[in-house]
Design a protein around this motif. Structure first.
Motif, short mmCIF file in Angstrom:
data_model
loop_
_atom_site.label_atom_id
_atom_site.label_comp_id
_atom_site.label_asym_id
_atom_site.label_seq_id
_atom_site.Cartn_x
_atom_site.Cartn_y
_atom_site.Cartn_z
N ALA A 56 0.82 -1.21 0.00
CA ALA A 56 0.00 0.00 0.00
C ALA A 56 0.85 1.27 0.00
CB ALA A 56 -0.92 -0.01 1.22
N GLY A 57 2.16 1.09 -0.01
CA GLY A 57 3.06 2.25 -0.03
C GLY A 57 3.12 2.99 1.30
N LYS A 58 2.75 2.30 2.38
CA LYS A 58 2.70 2.97 3.69
C LYS A 58 3.99 2.85 4.47
CE LYS A 58 -1.85 3.82 3.55
NZ LYS A 58 -2.40 5.18 3.47
N ILE A 59 4.88 1.99 4.04
CA ILE A 59 6.17 1.89 4.73
C ILE A 59 7.27 2.07 3.69
CG2 ILE A 59 6.40 -0.65 4.62
CD1 ILE A 59 7.55 -0.42 7.52
N THR A 60 8.26 2.84 4.02
CA THR A 60 9.33 3.14 3.07
C THR A 60 10.65 2.55 3.57
OG1 THR A 60 9.91 5.15 4.25
CG2 THR A 60 8.25 5.36 2.51
N LEU A 61 11.61 2.54 2.67
CA LEU A 61 12.95 2.07 3.06
C LEU A 61 13.53 2.93 4.18
CD1 LEU A 61 14.96 1.05 -0.11
CD2 LEU A 61 14.63 -0.28 1.96
N ASP A 62 13.24 4.23 4.12
CA ASP A 62 13.78 5.12 5.16
C ASP A 62 13.22 4.77 6.53
OD1 ASP A 62 15.21 6.41 3.25
OD2 ASP A 62 13.84 8.10 3.04
N LYS A 63 11.92 4.46 6.57
CA LYS A 63 11.32 4.10 7.86
C LYS A 63 11.88 2.76 8.33
CE LYS A 63 8.67 5.15 11.22
NZ LYS A 63 9.08 6.34 12.02
N LEU A 64 12.05 1.84 7.38
CA LEU A 64 12.62 0.54 7.75
C LEU A 64 14.03 0.73 8.32
CD1 LEU A 64 11.32 -1.55 4.74
CD2 LEU A 64 10.91 -2.10 7.15
N GLU A 65 14.79 1.64 7.73
CA GLU A 65 16.14 1.89 8.22
C GLU A 65 16.09 2.43 9.65
OE1 GLU A 65 18.79 3.99 5.49
OE2 GLU A 65 19.68 5.00 7.22
N CYS B 109 15.66 -2.45 16.60
CA CYS B 109 15.28 -3.86 16.67
C CYS B 109 16.52 -4.71 16.49
CB CYS B 109 14.21 -4.21 15.64
SG CYS B 109 14.85 -4.39 13.99
N SER B 110 16.33 -6.02 16.32
CA SER B 110 17.50 -6.89 16.42
C SER B 110 18.22 -7.12 15.11
CB SER B 110 17.09 -8.22 17.03
OG SER B 110 16.22 -8.90 16.16
N VAL B 111 17.63 -6.72 14.00
CA VAL B 111 18.31 -7.01 12.74
C VAL B 111 18.43 -5.78 11.85
CG1 VAL B 111 17.99 -9.49 12.62
CG2 VAL B 111 16.14 -7.97 11.93
N GLY B 112 18.20 -5.92 10.56
CA GLY B 112 18.41 -4.79 9.66
C GLY B 112 17.41 -4.79 8.53
N LEU B 113 17.83 -4.27 7.38
CA LEU B 113 16.98 -4.24 6.20
C LEU B 113 16.87 -5.68 5.70
CD1 LEU B 113 18.41 -1.12 4.33
CD2 LEU B 113 16.32 -1.24 5.72
N ALA C 255 22.02 -5.81 9.56
CA ALA C 255 22.23 -6.66 8.39
C ALA C 255 21.49 -6.10 7.20
CB ALA C 255 21.74 -8.06 8.69
N VAL C 256 21.93 -6.50 6.04
CA VAL C 256 21.20 -6.16 4.82
C VAL C 256 20.96 -7.44 4.03
CG1 VAL C 256 21.30 -4.94 2.60
CG2 VAL C 256 22.12 -3.82 4.68
N ARG C 257 19.69 -7.69 3.75
CA ARG C 257 19.33 -8.80 2.87
C ARG C 257 18.30 -8.23 1.89
NH1 ARG C 257 16.59 -14.58 4.48
NH2 ARG C 257 15.70 -13.29 6.12
N VAL C 258 18.80 -7.64 0.83
CA VAL C 258 17.91 -7.04 -0.18
C VAL C 258 17.98 -7.87 -1.46
CG1 VAL C 258 18.01 -4.69 0.72
CG2 VAL C 258 19.71 -5.44 -0.97
N ILE C 259 16.90 -7.80 -2.21
CA ILE C 259 16.81 -8.58 -3.45
C ILE C 259 16.59 -7.62 -4.62
CG2 ILE C 259 15.54 -10.39 -4.69
CD1 ILE C 259 14.93 -10.30 -1.06
#
Lengths: 451, 89
Positions: free
Chosen positions: A346-355, A361-365, A398-402
């Motif tokens: 829905a476009g309500k969460i962005t990469l910036d917010k995830l960052e 929290c305990s992990v990363g992107l 961590a980063v796990r992007v596809i």
């Protein structure tokens, strides 16, 4: 005799709220498998993993039946393979394939440790090893890979960061017909932990005992359900509810971990106090945050809610286990969490917010699909940002992007099973190339000098 | 070994007798038993000792599950340790 409420609560947690032991992971040292050639080493590695883990699946399934609690995954982590193949790094793929073959024959879902630790510098043999990762991930099914590029003690190896952007792209291209599945099995860490039972980032650290059992618990649905009964609780009270729930979940994990270690004649390592979501409805970390009062995960307030959740899970879990380790906290993978998938679509969460969320929290992107034409240097810059957050805040990131080949913003990638599906999210368009090409080492922060 | 048998479902007729008899035939000793009604659901909880059981634990659990299906109830057998761990400090 237990009271009714306690017995029925446990049963309800399992049957209606997705309480499970997410993984029983056996860590196996491969240091004794180093031989004079790649072929001999691969054979020794295969034999050792087959021998040590031969009863893992049977034992975990037996425990699951007897205690009435599902054990979703049985896994193995091994010593970082780059160390095992240091004398013949160009033959690393032989070891990777031997591990994958063993994983298949053991009936486990993933085996982690096709890894390298290059946080302060990349040795020549590690340079060669890193280049083998994309091909090996494309040619194997169950093997997982991770690379540690930074730490709070040593700084960030920006040469390795620059290299990993290209490696991730290549891993995606080689598995293009599966939406870049290779990248779902590849994590880039800062402050990687040596006893993590979760994939794709699990490896068996060289400081660990010969063989250990590490257990990852789960139960986002249980936490969400507990909060449902307290819609008017203030956040102090909500934190208490989460703590109590995390305690119960972790006690179940501790019991299974101890019993599994005993039956497998192995040491008990740690319990990882994590809330690990799955794409199933009712098993979402995002929905816990929404239960706390956010309309949708990603809106303002999300970081604060996640910080509270993460901390309360640790406080409840620490008392419940004799040895805590791994990543321990809330996981926020996009493709593996139905609430995250819905919000991202829905476009309500962005990469910036995830960052921002990864700061608390305990992990990363994690498990984020990005356009297939994202430049290597942009991916490297994302890794650098995450590593900086980890380095400065003394936490794992961590980063796990596809970078999904051929896909653009608005398209969807689908991996199936626990890996789930995700919409392709937009990345920033500005060029980070010059910064990344500078290379070198970002020095360790001032607060690393503790001796 | 201490274990807990839970029986849940909507039909309570003869459930105690059927499950007790089933356990007796397999030499499983019932140490305590209690029942409750939750809304329209009947729940029975039995504390049992399986150390003298004629069959091993997981087979007993499977047979109990099958017995449950036969009488239209959900029957589970679990080690008591899981409840101890989660609810007692």
């Amino acid at each position: 005799m237990f009271n009714h409420t306690d017995v029925l609560e446990t049963i309800e947690m399992v049957e209606k709220e997705h309480l499970d032991i997410r993984t029983v992971t056996m860590g196996i040292s491969l240091l004794s498998c180093i031989r004079g050639s790649g072929k001999e080493t691969a054979d020794a590695v295969y034999d050792r993993v087959m021998k040590k883990a031969q009863n893992l699946v049977k034992t975990a399934d037996g425990l699951s039946r007897e205690y009435g609690i599902p054990i979703v995954n049985k896994r193995v982590s091994v010593t970082p393979v780059s160390l095992i193949t240091a004398a013949f790094p160009e033959k690393s793929a032989l070891v990777g394939k031997a591990l994958d073959r063993a994983a298949g024959e053991l009936g486990i879902d993933f085996l982690g440790g096709y890894s390298a630790l290059v946080h302060k510098g990349t040795a020549d043999y590690e340079e060669i090893f890193l280049k083998t990762i994309p091909e090996v991930l494309a040619q194997t099914e169950r093997l997982c890979s991770s690379v540690n590029v930074g730490s709070s003690r040593s700084g960030i190896n920006m040469d390795a960061v620059a290299e990993m952007g290209g490696i991730i792209k290549r891993a995606a291209e080689l598995t293009g017909e599966k939406d870049g599945l290779g990248c779902a099995k590849l994590v880039v860490f800062c402050n990687a932990v040596e006893d993590n039972p979760f994939m794709a980032g699990a490896f068996h650290g060289v400081g660990e005992a010969d063989t250990v059992i590490n257990v990852g618990v789960s139960g986002p649905g249980v936490v969400q359900h507990a909060l449902k009964f307290a819609p008017e609780a203030n956040l102090t009270e909500a934190a208490e509810i989460i703590k109590r729930t995390a305690f119960k979940i972790t006690r179940a994990g501790q019991l299974i971990a101890k019993e599994a270690a005993s039956r497998l004649n192995t040491r008990f390592g740690i319990v990882d106090l994590s809330l690990a979501p799955t794409p199933a409805r009712g098993d979402s970390v995002a929905h816990i945050l929404q239960e706390l009062g956010l309309e949708v995960v990603g809106c303002h307030g999300t970081t604060a809610a996640l910080a509270m959740l993460n901390d309360a899970v640790k406080k409840g879990g620490v008392m419940a286990s004799s040895q805590v380790g791994g990543l321990s906290g809330a996981f926020i993978p996009v493709s593996e969490d139905i609430g995250m998938i819905e919000s991202a679509t829905a476009g309500k969460i962005t990469l910036d917010k995830l960052e921002a969320m990864t700061c608390v929290c305990s992990v990363g992107l994690d498990m984020i699909a990005i356009p297939g034409d994202t430049p290597d240097t942009t991916i490297s810059a994302m890794i650098a940002d995450e590593a900086a957050i980890g380095m400065i805040n003394n936490k794992t990131t961590a980063v796990r992007v596809i970078p999904a080949p051929g896909k653009k913003v608005g398209d969807e990638v689908s991996f199936g099973g626990l890996l789930g599906r995700a919409p392709v999210m937009p990345v920033h368009g500005g060029d980070s190339g010059k910064f990344i090409r500078r290379g070198g080492l970002i020095p360790a922060p001032i607060h690393s000098f503790k001796n | 070994m201490r274990a807990v048998v839970t029986v849940t479902g909507s039909d309570r007729r003869g459930v105690v007798a059927k499950v007790s008899n089933f356990l007796f035939e397999r030499n499983v000793n019932i140490e305590d038993i209690s029942q409750t009604i939750l809304g329209d659901q009947f729940a029975m909880i039995m504390m049992v000792d399986t150390s003298e059981s004629k069959i091993e634990f997981s087979a007993l659990a499977e047979e109990l599950e099958a017995k449950g299906k036969e009488i239209g109830m959900t029957v589970r057998l679990q080690h008591a340790a899981i409840f101890d761990a989660m609810h007692n400090v």
